[in-house]
Enzyme design. Structure first.
Site, mmCIF file in Angstrom:
data_model
loop_
_atom_site.group_PDB
_atom_site.id
_atom_site.type_symbol
_atom_site.label_atom_id
_atom_site.label_comp_id
_atom_site.label_asym_id
_atom_site.label_seq_id
_atom_site.Cartn_x
_atom_site.Cartn_y
_atom_site.Cartn_z
ATOM 1 N N GLN A 149 9.059 74.285 -6.817
ATOM 2 C CA GLN A 149 7.861 74.066 -7.625
ATOM 3 C C GLN A 149 8.206 73.642 -9.054
ATOM 4 O OE1 GLN A 149 4.775 73.802 -6.648
ATOM 5 N NE2 GLN A 149 4.053 73.470 -8.716
ATOM 6 N N ASP B 264 15.108 78.964 -6.275
ATOM 7 C CA ASP B 264 14.198 78.124 -5.508
ATOM 8 C C ASP B 264 13.469 77.236 -6.510
ATOM 9 O OD1 ASP B 264 12.134 76.993 -4.147
ATOM 10 O OD2 ASP B 264 11.251 78.868 -3.429
ATOM 11 N N CYS C 239 1.544 80.691 1.157
ATOM 12 C CA CYS C 239 2.829 81.176 1.706
ATOM 13 C C CYS C 239 3.463 82.184 0.754
ATOM 14 C CB CYS C 239 3.810 80.032 1.979
ATOM 15 S SG CYS C 239 3.217 78.839 3.155
ATOM 16 N N LYS D 133 7.839 67.245 -2.768
ATOM 17 C CA LYS D 133 7.037 67.794 -3.872
ATOM 18 C C LYS D 133 7.371 67.100 -5.185
ATOM 19 C CE LYS D 133 6.376 72.180 -4.200
ATOM 20 N NZ LYS D 133 5.656 73.455 -4.085
ATOM 21 N N HIS E 96 7.819 82.502 -2.636
ATOM 22 C CA HIS E 96 7.309 81.806 -1.453
ATOM 23 C C HIS E 96 8.012 82.400 -0.222
ATOM 24 C CE1 HIS E 96 6.927 78.338 1.328
ATOM 25 N NE2 HIS E 96 5.963 77.885 0.544
HETATM 26 N N1 PMP Z 1 9.444 77.399 -2.457
HETATM 27 C C1 PMP Z 1 8.383 77.077 -3.182
HETATM 28 C C2 PMP Z 1 8.218 77.689 -4.540
HETATM 29 C C3 PMP Z 1 7.465 76.147 -2.699
HETATM 30 O O1 PMP Z 1 6.414 75.811 -3.454
HETATM 31 C C4 PMP Z 1 7.658 75.590 -1.421
HETATM 32 C C5 PMP Z 1 6.665 74.622 -0.827
HETATM 33 N N2 PMP Z 1 5.341 74.933 -1.020
HETATM 34 C C6 PMP Z 1 8.796 75.975 -0.701
HETATM 35 C C7 PMP Z 1 9.665 76.876 -1.243
HETATM 36 C C8 PMP Z 1 9.069 75.398 0.648
HETATM 37 O O2 PMP Z 1 9.198 74.011 0.578
HETATM 38 P P1 PMP Z 1 9.304 73.154 1.912
HETATM 39 O O3 PMP Z 1 8.129 73.516 2.747
HETATM 40 O O4 PMP Z 1 9.276 71.752 1.432
HETATM 41 O O5 PMP Z 1 10.605 73.527 2.553
#
Ligand code: PMP
Length: 431
Positions: A212, A209, A375, A235, A132
């Site tokens: 997910q 990270d 993203c 999430k 991401h």
């Molecule tokens: N890493 C991953 C794998 C994600 O899925 C997301 C959110 N879609 C993020 C980072 C960023 O999360 P946040 O926007 O809540 O900071």
């Protein structure tokens, strides 16, 4: 907490989970909402909403600053949340848990608070191609600031990370390895334990990270051996605006505060004496924290624990299988299918039809999915796709939601989006 319909370890998701989520049971939704955009954000159960409201109605005060009773109560709520989160990810102590605003902020904190102090020109940071942007850009910027080199582990079209390739890219200059536990675009599960082992042989720190993963798998940070593990509450059925940075005691102690301000120092002066910062985790939490958010996150943790992570994982896998089986026969379907099956998401396309047209049509059927590059532009590039349609699952989703998705996809016809937004332009504007 009022959890009445759950038992400790039932074989399947208990009936009536959807009723816990006020937004999903609104009679005004016509057609009824099949919410399959959980990888963007989940919905919140009544318990989480109540915990936030209850904090403001009964316990609202700042923490760590005053001696009055309300402040003590707020402090207890905040620190109890830290303990709940630590327990949820099996951190050795609650002091391993730093509250941030989000996974994004947690990753940036590691890059700024740890990376700035530990990287020299020509050191190396390793990321993978499936990350991401929140786990790419902090490292790109860190490398630009320090003169370190960003190296990228290529993945295949299923999002698989080849551990030998990782090994071939690691060397004595590797200082940080940043990897998603689960890819938000494809649901591919990364070999985190093996990557940690490899990274530690050269003294690199491994940043995971977990944004997910944490709502879909039982996360055990000690078993993974991760140096840092980052995620967002929103999430995992918790509130927006609060996230977690887990770090080993040693790694957190080696961080300089990425933000400075109130609540993190015991001595500050103008006479040249050094600022005396508090111990971790407090010295990494400058300013008034999101105490109501922490209360909501603790309620979300309890909610998931009451259902059982094993039950959640089985439920996810069953919905993923049903979705893949239903989509497979549809003419022109392109299914992105990681080895071992995706975790909690199914990404797909239909040949010749723009993902936004598919998303628009599904929306008209009352089915909410995400469309676009999620993203994760490098991964979309690897797939050679302008984007994908992503259905992602939560505890409240049912076979009926999946059936409505499949029926909806069957009814998709080429639409107007791709005519208005030629592919090359689309890639630049849609995020
Ligand atoms: N890493 C991953 C794998 C994600 O899925 C997301 C959110 N879609 C993020 C980072 C960023 O999360 P946040 O926007 O809540 O900071």
């Amino acid at each position: 907490m009022n959890v009445t319909h759950k038992s400790q370890s039932p074989a399947t998701m208990p009936a009536g989970v959807k009723d816990d989520f006020p937004i999903l049971t609104k009679k005004t939704n016509e057609p009824p909402l099949a919410y399959l955009d959980n990888a963007a954000t989940t919905q919140r159960p009544r318990e989480v909403i109540d915990a936030i409201v209850s904090f403001y109605e009964n316990s609202n005060a700042n923490v760590g600053r005053s001696v009055h009773s309300l402040s003590m109560i707020a402090g207890d709520i905040y620190e109890d949340s830290r303990r709940q989160v630590a327990d949820f990810i099996n951190a050795p102590e609650s002091e391993n848990v730093v509250f941030t605003r989000s996974a994004t902020e947690s990753l940036n904190f590691v890059a700024m608070g740890f990376g700035n102090a530990h990287l020299s020109p020509r050191d190396e940071v390793l990321v993978t191609e499936l990350e991401h942007h929140s786990n790419i850009l902090p490292w790109k910027e860190l490398c630009a600031r320090t003169g370190a080199v960003l190296r990228v582990v290529p993945v295949d079209q299923t999002g698989a990370i080849n551990i030998e390739t990782v090994g071939s890219l690691i060397g004595p200059r590797t200082k940080i390895i940043a990897v998603a536990h689960v890819s938000n675009m494809l649901g591919a599960l990364s070999p985190v334990k093996e990557i940690v082992k490899l990274g530690h042989t050269v003294g690199a720190r491994v940043v995971v990270d977990g944004a997910q993963a944490v709502a879909h798998l039982k996360v055990d940070v000690q078993e993974l051996g991760a140096d840092f593990y980052c995620f967002s509450a929103h999430k995992m059925y918790g509130p927006m605006g609060i996230g977690v940075l887990y770090g080993t005691r040693q790694c957190l102690n080696e961080m300089t505060p990425p933000l400075v301000g109130g609540g993190i120092a015991r001595d500050v002066g103008f006479d040249g004496r050094p600022t005396q910062y508090l111990q971790v985790p407090h010295r990494l939490e400058a300013g008034t924290p999101n105490i109501a958010g922490a209360a909501g996150l603790a309620a979300a943790v309890c909610y998931m624990r009451d259902i059982g992570l094993d039950v959640i994982e089985r439920h996810d896998n069953a919905l993923v299988r049903l979705t893949m089986d239903g989509l497979r026969d549809i003419p022109g379907i392109i299914l992105y299918s990681p080895h071992g099956g995706p975790k909690g998401v199914v990404s797909f396309n239909i040949e010749g039809i723009h993902p936004y047209d598919i998303g628009n049509h599904l929306n008209s059927c009352g089915v909410a999915v995400r469309t676009g590059v999620h993203c994760a532009v490098p991964m979309a590039d690897r797939l050679g796709a302008v984007g994908t349609v992503r259905a992602s699952f939560g505890v409240y989703n049912t076979d009926e939601d999946v059936n409505r998705l499949i029926e909806g996809v069957r009814g998709v016809r080429p639409g107007t989006w791709s005519k208005q937004h030629p592919v090359d332009r689309f890639l630049k504007v849609a995020h």
